[in-house]
Design a protein around this motif. Structure first.
Motif, PDB file in Angstrom:
ATOM      1  N   THR A 279       0.837  -1.194   0.000  1.00 54.73           N
ATOM      2  CA  THR A 279       0.000   0.000   0.000  1.00 54.73           C
ATOM      3  C   THR A 279       0.875   1.248   0.000  1.00 54.73           C
ATOM      4  O   THR A 279       2.071   1.191   0.266  1.00 54.73           O
TER       5      THR A 279
ATOM      6  N   ARG B  98      -3.146 -16.354  -2.900  1.00 54.40           N
ATOM      7  CA  ARG B  98      -2.958 -15.203  -2.009  1.00 54.40           C
ATOM      8  C   ARG B  98      -1.525 -15.251  -1.489  1.00 54.40           C
ATOM      9  O   ARG B  98      -1.141 -16.177  -0.777  1.00 54.40           O
TER      10      ARG B  98
ATOM     11  N   THR C 125      -5.953  -0.045  -1.029  1.00 57.08           N
ATOM     12  CA  THR C 125      -5.528  -0.933  -2.112  1.00 57.08           C
ATOM     13  C   THR C 125      -4.013  -0.945  -2.209  1.00 57.08           C
ATOM     14  O   THR C 125      -3.324  -0.067  -1.678  1.00 57.08           O
ATOM     15  N   THR C 126      -3.521  -1.949  -2.897  1.00 61.70           N
ATOM     16  CA  THR C 126      -2.075  -2.082  -3.121  1.00 61.70           C
ATOM     17  C   THR C 126      -1.771  -1.880  -4.600  1.00 61.70           C
ATOM     18  O   THR C 126      -2.667  -1.809  -5.440  1.00 61.70           O
TER      19      THR C 126
ATOM     20  N   ASN D  84       3.837  -3.118  -6.939  1.00 60.86           N
ATOM     21  CA  ASN D  84       3.212  -4.350  -7.390  1.00 60.86           C
ATOM     22  C   ASN D  84       3.934  -5.558  -6.826  1.00 60.86           C
ATOM     23  O   ASN D  84       5.118  -5.485  -6.484  1.00 60.86           O
TER      24      ASN D  84
ATOM     25  N   SER E 268      -2.047  -6.604  -6.943  1.00 61.79           N
ATOM     26  CA  SER E 268      -2.621  -7.146  -5.715  1.00 61.79           C
ATOM     27  C   SER E 268      -1.867  -8.405  -5.301  1.00 61.79           C
ATOM     28  O   SER E 268      -1.213  -9.055  -6.118  1.00 61.79           O
ATOM     29  N   ASN E 269      -1.973  -8.757  -4.027  1.00 61.76           N
ATOM     30  CA  ASN E 269      -1.399 -10.013  -3.550  1.00 61.76           C
ATOM     31  C   ASN E 269      -2.360 -11.177  -3.767  1.00 61.76           C
ATOM     32  O   ASN E 269      -2.099 -12.291  -3.325  1.00 61.76           O
TER      33      ASN E 269
END
Length: 432
Positions: free
Chosen positions: A127, A273, A208-209, A247, A261-262
């Protein structure tokens, strides 16, 4: 009106339903029509009750419905909504869940071979964090009394935040006000107070990431073109990016890739995940478990969903008298099947929950010549739970202590929205 409805819905999600949404929470028109018809029939036959005004009782009723939804979705995820589909769900494995956790999301692979994947994780998606200046905690703020504003730009939207500073306010007073202001706005940025040696700072973190396309930041903070007095951003240091968003970087079968995202999907087969980085340069292997291991996982998920529902209902035994009725009904369903479940390693406990002997369950599955026949009673148990969860979800008010006003006139009763309105109004109470 739209803003009010959005506030209602956000309040409902935040306070009453922390459970994640699944694909089973979206419905076809025909399914919604069936629910509507069931509600109409229910309301037609229900007596008249006084409205429930207790906040604790309202919270209990809403929580009851959400726990029923959770049990329904657990059974649905195991294939319980399809004929002969229960317990056929495949389970994925990961050789190192400290690096990656995998879930199988592909179709039924009967007669087909599902490939394994080798995953190397180089870095996780992160993040963005903005960390403001650390100011003396209880010192009077140096911002002159006035109305200030600043802008947070995120997701191609610009949000202006306005706040006032009083004559005798401290730095902590101002920071606390901004924490509430930003968090209540629900724009995708969370605010918190960071403390160090008697000084406090305002920390802003994106929800969010990853890096937005064509940008190097998820959000920006400024008061250059704001409508009220500027100066708060510089004084509080809100525009300082202490951690850049990034990322996730990883390799699948030797091929380098990235994700904002992870969470991501491998070849439409596995949902992955990321939880950490590889140690000793050893790749993580992801693939399908054996049928016996998959069946064992499915039974564990079913029992876990049932136990969670029972425990949630039992937690209200001291405050909601009718919760005892629901616990009795759930325990009664389990006791009907207890004799046939025990050989599988499922034992009914005194509190109504089920205990699973994993070794006995695996042995039963491994030695069974016909798994479908051996676990037929467990399927019947699951179907009974599915019907009970649907009934509770449809009318949680049936398990609330209510004062009855009158029975309806037999043969001359009519359809009315009374029961549904009583439940729905709990979510909207205080907004209108």
């Amino acid at each position: 009106m739209g803003a009010v409805m959005n506030a209602v819905y956000n309040n409902y999600l935040t306070n009453y339903t922390p459970k994640p949404l699944t694909r089973f929470d979206s419905h076809k028109k025909s399914e919604l029509r069936n629910v509507y018809n069931s509600i109409v029939k229910l309301n037609k036959d229900e007596p008249w009750y006084l409205p429930t005004t207790s906040k604790d009782t309202q919270h209990y009723a809403i929580e009851l419905k959400e726990n029923a939804r959770g049990l329904h979705n657990t059974i649905a995820q195991l294939g319980g909504l399809e004929k002969d589909g229960l317990f056929r769900k495949k389970s994925a494995y990961s050789t190192d869940e400290d690096v990656a956790v995998a879930t199988y999301v592909g179709e039924d692979t009967t007669g087909q071979e599902t490939p394994d994947f080798q995953l190397e994780v180089h870095s996780l998606a992160s993040t963005q964090e903005n960390l403001g200046l650390f100011l003396p905690n209880n010192a009077k703020t140096s911002l002159p009394p006035d109305t200030y504003s600043f802008d947070i730009s995120i997701n191609d939207m610009n949000y202006e935040f306005q706040f006032s500073v009083g004559e005798a306010e401290t730095n902590r007073d101002v920071q606390n006000r901004l924490v509430r202001l930003i968090n209540n706005s629900d724009i995708g940025v969370r605010a918190a107070i960071a403390e160090s040696e008697g000084r406090t700072s305002l920390r802003l973190t994106s929800e969010t990431t990853g890096l937005p396309s064509g940008r190097d930041q998820i959000f920006t903070v400024s008061d250059t073109h704001t409508s009220k007095t500027a100066g708060a951003v510089e004084y509080l240091g809100l525009d300082y990016v202490s951690r850049e968003p990034a990322n996730a970087q990883f390799a699948v079968n030797g091929i380098e890739s990235s994700s904002p995202s992870n969470h991501f999907t491998l070849d439409k087969l596995f949902e992955v995940r990321l939880t950490g980085l590889n140690s000793n340069n050893q790749p993580v292997r992801i693939g399908l478990k054996t049928d016996v291991e998959s069946l064992t996982d499915n039974v564990f998920h079913l029992v876990g969903g049932y136990n969670e529902f029972v425990k949630a209902a039992s937690s209200y035994l001291e405050t909601q008298s009718k919760s005892r009725k629901l616990v009795r009904e759930l325990s009664g369903i389990a006791s009907v099947y207890s004799n046939s479940l025990e050989p599988m390693g499922l034992n009914l406990k005194e509190d109504g929950t089920l205990d699973v002997d994993k070794d006995a369950l695996r042995q039963t599955a491994a030695q069974s010549p016909d798994i479908s026949e051996t676990f037929d009673s467990l399927k019947s148990f699951s179907n009974m739970l599915l019907r009970k969860s649907n009934q509770v979800s449809l009318n949680p008010m049936d398990y609330v202590e209510k004062v009855m006003v009158a029975y309806k006139n037999p043969g001359h009763n009519f359809i009315n929205p009374y029961v549904t309105s009583a439940y729905t109004g709990m979510m909207f109470d205080g907004y209108f």
